[in-house]
Write a protein that holds these residues in place. Structure first.
Motif, PDB file in Angstrom:
ATOM      1  N   ALA A  25      40.318  63.261  32.059  1.00 19.22           N
ATOM      2  CA  ALA A  25      40.957  64.580  32.083  1.00 19.22           C
ATOM      3  C   ALA A  25      41.436  64.933  33.488  1.00 19.22           C
ATOM      4  N   GLU A  27      42.376  62.837  35.786  1.00 20.20           N
ATOM      5  CA  GLU A  27      43.559  62.018  36.058  1.00 20.20           C
ATOM      6  C   GLU A  27      44.784  62.588  35.338  1.00 20.20           C
ATOM      7  N   GLU A  28      44.613  62.984  34.083  1.00 19.94           N
ATOM      8  CA  GLU A  28      45.717  63.593  33.333  1.00 19.94           C
ATOM      9  C   GLU A  28      46.193  64.872  34.011  1.00 19.94           C
ATOM     10  N   LYS A  31      48.242  64.042  37.165  1.00 26.59           N
ATOM     11  CA  LYS A  31      49.585  63.579  36.812  1.00 26.59           C
ATOM     12  C   LYS A  31      50.459  64.740  36.341  1.00 26.59           C
ATOM     13  N   ALA A  32      49.891  65.610  35.524  1.00 28.01           N
ATOM     14  CA  ALA A  32      50.653  66.754  35.015  1.00 28.01           C
ATOM     15  C   ALA A  32      51.027  67.704  36.150  1.00 28.01           C
ATOM     16  N   ILE A  80      44.586  70.973  29.368  1.00 22.70           N
ATOM     17  CA  ILE A  80      43.763  69.982  30.068  1.00 22.70           C
ATOM     18  C   ILE A  80      42.657  70.679  30.853  1.00 22.70           C
TER      19      ILE A  80
END
Length: 96
Positions: A25, A27-28, A31-32, A80
């Motif tokens: 989460a 990492e996501e 990136k977002a 997220i």
């Protein structure tokens, strides 16, 4: 790993599982956030470009496209963050 599989591996595997999900989460989210910053930069460049204020259909269409994408990203970031918070709370409960 399914819940029943985690149960057979015991308490420590639950912690490992949650730590892994938290890392995913995070990492996501990173990136977002990077993508959001890029979209904001693109939108800012569009708005400050020469001739932008001519209110052409192309300018309005391009701006709306970037605004829509930015809104989707912001919604995804919120989701997220919520998931990350929930995972961290679950991990905290296990560690207590």
């Amino acid at each position: 790993m399914t819940y029943s599989q985690r149960l057979t591996h015991g308490y420590s595997s639950d912690i490992i599982y949650l730590e892994h999900q938290i890392a995913i989460a995070e990492e996501e989210l990173a990136k977002a956030e990077d993508k959001r910053r890029a979209y904001e930069s693109d939108l800012d460049q569009l708005r400050t470009s020469p001739g932008y204020h001519s209110t052409s259909a192309t300018n309005v269409s391009n701006e709306q496209k970037w605004v829509d994408e930015l809104n989707k990203l912001q919604s995804m970031i919120k989701d997220i963050r919520t998931r990350l918070k929930d995972l961290q709370e679950d991990l905290g409960e296990l560690e207590d």
